[in-house]
Each structure stands twice: as C-alpha cells, then as structure tokens.
Design an enzyme around this catalytic site. Structure first.
Site, PDB file in Angstrom:
ATOM      1  N   GLU A 116       0.838  -1.196   0.000  1.00 56.03           N
ATOM      2  CA  GLU A 116       0.000   0.000   0.000  1.00 56.03           C
ATOM      3  C   GLU A 116       0.872   1.245   0.000  1.00 56.03           C
ATOM      4  OE1 GLU A 116      -3.843  -1.997   2.282  1.00 56.03           O
ATOM      5  OE2 GLU A 116      -2.684  -0.466   3.326  1.00 56.03           O
ATOM      6  N   ARG A 388      -0.551   8.789   9.453  1.00 54.40           N
ATOM      7  CA  ARG A 388      -0.504   7.339   9.638  1.00 54.40           C
ATOM      8  C   ARG A 388      -0.116   6.634   8.347  1.00 54.40           C
ATOM      9  NH1 ARG A 388      -4.384   2.835   9.201  1.00 54.40           N
ATOM     10  NH2 ARG A 388      -5.869   4.276   8.290  1.00 54.40           N
ATOM     11  N   LEU A 394      -4.318  -1.234  12.877  1.00 57.54           N
ATOM     12  CA  LEU A 394      -4.835  -2.450  13.502  1.00 57.54           C
ATOM     13  C   LEU A 394      -3.744  -3.154  14.303  1.00 57.54           C
ATOM     14  CD1 LEU A 394      -7.087  -3.868  10.625  1.00 57.54           C
ATOM     15  CD2 LEU A 394      -7.843  -2.770  12.729  1.00 57.54           C
TER      16      LEU A 394
END
Length: 524
Positions: A116, A388, A394
């Site tokens: 990502e 972030r 998570l």
C-alpha cells in the site's frame, strides 16, 4: 446501581477485545466490556486494507518498516513507539491467528501480502478486502466463548470517575488524578449506573463522525478523547486528521462513505479525472501510491480546479477475474450503484478517515491519569506522528493491548475500589423533548469541520470554526444540565469537545506538517 469490575474496558473494537482476551487469560479478576452498540459495529469492522507486519524476511525487515513509518509520519513519530510496534507485530499476528482470525494465503501456505501507499515492500496481511470485519469476527467469537469476559452491549459511558466526583478540585496542573471507573448509561432503564474499577481501559475508536463525510460509522464521535479531556487528562496531536483519498462518491452515503481500499492502488489502480486524464504526476513521483496526505490534497486541488465533486480510480486495465477475486466487496458494492469496476471508472473523493492524535499514552498505554489506559484509535502512542502509514493502525491496537495488559496485570493488585464514589445525580432534570436541537447541532458540527478544518486550512477558517464551536458548546452544556442523560446528547457533547480539540491544535501549529496543511504557512 453500582457494579464492581477489576478491569473495565470502554470500547469493543480490536483494541478492547484483544486486551480483554489477554487479561482474561491471566485470571486476575472480573473483566467487563462496555460496548455502545453491538459488538460487530465497531470501527474495526470497516477497515478494508489489512495489517502491516514484516513477515517475508527474504526481502523485508524491521528497519524498512520503521523507516517507512517515520517518513509517512513526517518524522514527528516517536521512534521508540514505532520500533515497539514494528518489532512486536509478528508475534501479535501469530496470536490473532491463534484466536481464529484468517488471513489470505498463497498455495504454498505463505501469507498473500499486499503493498500500500508509503510502504517500500509487500507486507500487508489481509482477508480479501474486508480484513477488519474478519478480525472483528474472529475476536467476537473468542470473546463470546470466554466465560471470564462480560459484555454489556448498547451501554454508553457518560464520564470517567475521578477525584472530581468526590468533591476535590481537579485541574490540568494536578499530577495525581486517578480514575475509579465510569458512569454508564443503561439503555433498558435509561438510568446512569456507577461502574467502579481498579483499572479502566479507554478504547472507544475514532472521531470521523465530527466531519460531514467520513469512512467511519456514525458511532465514531470521539467519546474517549472527550471524556478524558473533560477529566483533565492529556491529549496530543489532534490536528492530524487523516483523510482517506478514495472514498466511494455516492451522494447520500456520507456516514459512512464506502471505503475504496488503498490496496486497490497498490494493485495497480490509477487516479484519473472523469475525462480519463491522469494528474498525480503533477504532485509526486510515486504517483497514485504516494502517502495519503499527498494524494488527498492532490484530489482536493483537482476537484477545485475543475469544479468537480469527484475524481476516478481506474482498474479497468487489470484482469477482470483477478479484480473480482481480490476485491469482492468493492466489486459487489459498486454493482449496486450501477458501476462495474472491471469496465467502469470508480468515482472517488477524500473523506475523514483516521485520527493520528488522541489521549497521550506511554509505551505501556498509560495515560496521564493513574489507573487509566488508552489504546487503539482514541490514543496517541506516537506511532503515527503527522500522518498514519497505511495498515499500521490495527497492528498498533493489538501491540498496545499486549503492553497495556502486561502493565495493568502487574499493578492491579496495588489498587482497590473507591467505595466513596457517589451515584450519578440527575435530580431536577427532565426528559428532553427538543430532539431537533441535538440533530441540528450534530449537522452544524459536521459542516463547520468540513468547511473550515478540512484537508486545506487557513487561520481565518480555523478562527471561524473556533467561534462557531464555542457557541454550540455553550448551548449544549446548558441543555445537558437541564435534561436527563441520553446517548444522543452525550455524543453531541463529545463531538463538540473533539472538534474543539482538533481546531485548537490546528490553530497552534504554525507550519505545514504531515496532515496539517495551511495556506498561511506554506511549505518552504
């Protein structure tokens, strides 16, 4: 009513349930989870992308993940927090799997890793495109199967209890504030009960619902940050609100706006204008895989330049069967609004997504208030800094559930219940018949934050937001003192408090840094 629990957990996402399972395993007291809705409605369920962890040691290592996190956070991140999360991640992934969480694997049995934006390697573990829901499912099953964990669904924490409720004056200069539990609204009786605890954990999730358009559910009203701030606890980095660049544009769906995961750009998705032109080359050499703040600002600018209400994400050049396999939920969701992502562009626009700041905690999840821990999105561990890195949240929640569990188990025997705490006093209040005042104020908060404290800010906009929020605060506090506590007015109070904190921190940062972008202090 008065209840006593050794461990009181306020919030029921991945952070709260992980902590509960770790505490229950030690069998050192009664554990209670307070959940404001049903267990399966937590913010965790809405996380699509995955969990970042170094697992392929042939090409990846801890140092790369640490550096990627520091770069994404604009070097505001606390390196000790970054190292703790990155190095502990593999062991916590192992524990999630032991609790029954399934991550996609290749035919050879190794994890099927995604990449990502902002990551230098493929390190994102996932379950198709609904990883959060899978983690929530696995943890719910484990929690429900554990007889040592009591769950109170549809209960709402109104305030945490400190010396203030014993008649002692508490200010932000106090160094010895202690948490004795919380006042909790029972939906069946509509009474506020007293929950005494030795240890309290705040893990109430995000605050995206203070914005007009968000990928968060309507329950993400900043409850934890607001409660702790009102109790004179320390918060930090509240100006750093992450806007996800690619929420599905579908008028009418704003809470939540459907998330088009970052993994789709990692998969090869290309951002385009509706006429097919690309534009990311004007903003960053990493193109569509640049970090979220850069992509969100680029989309925001293109929309303003061209007078658009959305841009597009294109995966039509990818094999159709592969796209359907990797992104089944996105594929089916888009079909419901007449879009076949294998042949059509996906209309997207930015939406409020994640709070990088929150309740300030140390490496053990300890807040500035004794006996009160905070983990998950409502906390500020220092991991995220100014922005972030995708899929770090998570794993942060599970790692800090581990460190907070270790610390609280080591110290719980030092505490006792404070039986002098009075019950909630609502004498002289009345039932609120003016619900329109609350619903209208909620809308106003969303509009203020979207218009003045969004992706691009200025001193003038921030001052206007401050002024408007101050009026709403005064009106709401007067109403709160007149009427009986209900979830809707308590959530409104929390939204206003949280919006105020975001605005105040934004006013105080006199520079462009991370997610905070202001026209008055442009990048040099």
């Amino acid at each position: 009513m008065k209840y006593k629990y050794d461990f009181l957990i306020i919030g029921a996402g991945v952070a709260g349930m992980s902590y509960a399972l770790k505490i229950a395993r030690a069998k050192k007291g009664k554990v209670c989870i307070i959940c404001k809705t049903a267990l399966d409605e937590a913010n965790t369920s809405f996380a699509q992308g995955g969990v970042a962890s170094v697992t392929n040691l042939l090409v990846d290592n801890f140092e790369k993940h640490i550096e990627d996190t520091m770069i994404a956070g604009d070097f505001i991140s606390d390196r000790a927090a970054v190292e703790q999360v990155v190095r502990m991640a593999p062991s916590q992934i192992k524990e999630l799997v032991e609790w029954g969480v399934n991550f996609d694997k290749k035919e050879d049995g190794t994890f099927d890793l995604h990449r990502e934006g902002g990551h230098s390697e493929f390190r994102i573990l996932h379950h198709a495109d609904d990883t959060g829901a899978e983690i929530q499912r696995g943890l719910i099953a484990a929690v429900r199967a554990n007889p040592d964990i009591e769950v109170k669904e549809h209960h709402f924490a109104v305030e945490i209890i400190t010396q203030h409720h014993l008649g002692v004056t508490v200010t932000r200069r106090n160094k010895d504030i202690k948490c004795y539990g919380a006042y909790v609204l029972n939906p069946e009786t509509q009474k506020v009960d007293t929950y005494l605890s030795k240890v309290t954990l705040m893990c109430t999730g995000g605050c995206g619902a203070v914005y007009q358009t968000t990928t968060n559910p309507v329950i993400a009203t900043g409850d934890g940050e607001a409660m702790v701030y009102r109790a004179k606890g320390t918060v930090a980095d509240m100006e750093f609100v992450q806007f996800h660049p690619t929420a599905l544009f579908h008028p009418g769906e704003t809470h939540p706006a459907f998330l088009i995961t970052e993994a789709m750009r990692g998969y090869g998705g290309i951002l385009r204008l509706p006429n097919g032109e690309t534009f990311m080359e004007k903003y960053d050499e990493r193109l569509s895989l640049a970090p979220r703040d850069i992509v969100a600002r680029a989309i925001d600018k293109e929309m303003k330049i061209h007078g658009l209400d959305h841009v597009c994400l294109d995966v039509t050049h990818k094999p159709a069967e592969e796209t359907r396999k990797h992104f089944p939920n996105i594929y089916h969701k888009c079909l419901t609004i007449g879009i076949d992502i294998t042949t059509d562009y996906i209309p997207v626009r930015p939406a409020a997504h994640y709070m990088c700041g929150g309740i300030k905690v140390d490496l053990n999840g300890c807040s500035s208030i004794s006996r009160l821990y905070a983990i998950g999105e409502c906390s500020c561990t220092g991991l995220h800094g100014g922005n972030r890195l995708a899929s770090n949240s998570l794993i942060e929640a599970v790692v800090y559930a581990e460190t907070a569990a270790r610390h609280s188990l080591a110290h719980v025997d030092e505490y006792d219940f404070n039986t002098l705490v009075p019950e909630w006093n609502d004498e002289g209040t009345m039932t609120n018949e003016e619900k329109v005042l609350i619903t209208q104020s909620v809308k106003e908060v969303g509009e203020i934050m979207a218009n003045y404290v969004g992706i691009v800010r200025s001193n003038l906009r921030l001052q206007r937001a401050w002024t408007r929020l101050d009026v709403l605060y005064e009106e709401t506090e007067k109403l709160f003192k007149r009427v009986k506590a209900t979830r809707d007015i308590c959530e409104l109070r929390n939204m206003i408090n949280t919006a105020y904190l975001i605005t105040r921190w934004a006013i105080e940062r006199k520079e462009c840094r991370g997610l905070h972008y202001t026209t008055d202090y442009p990048h040099k």
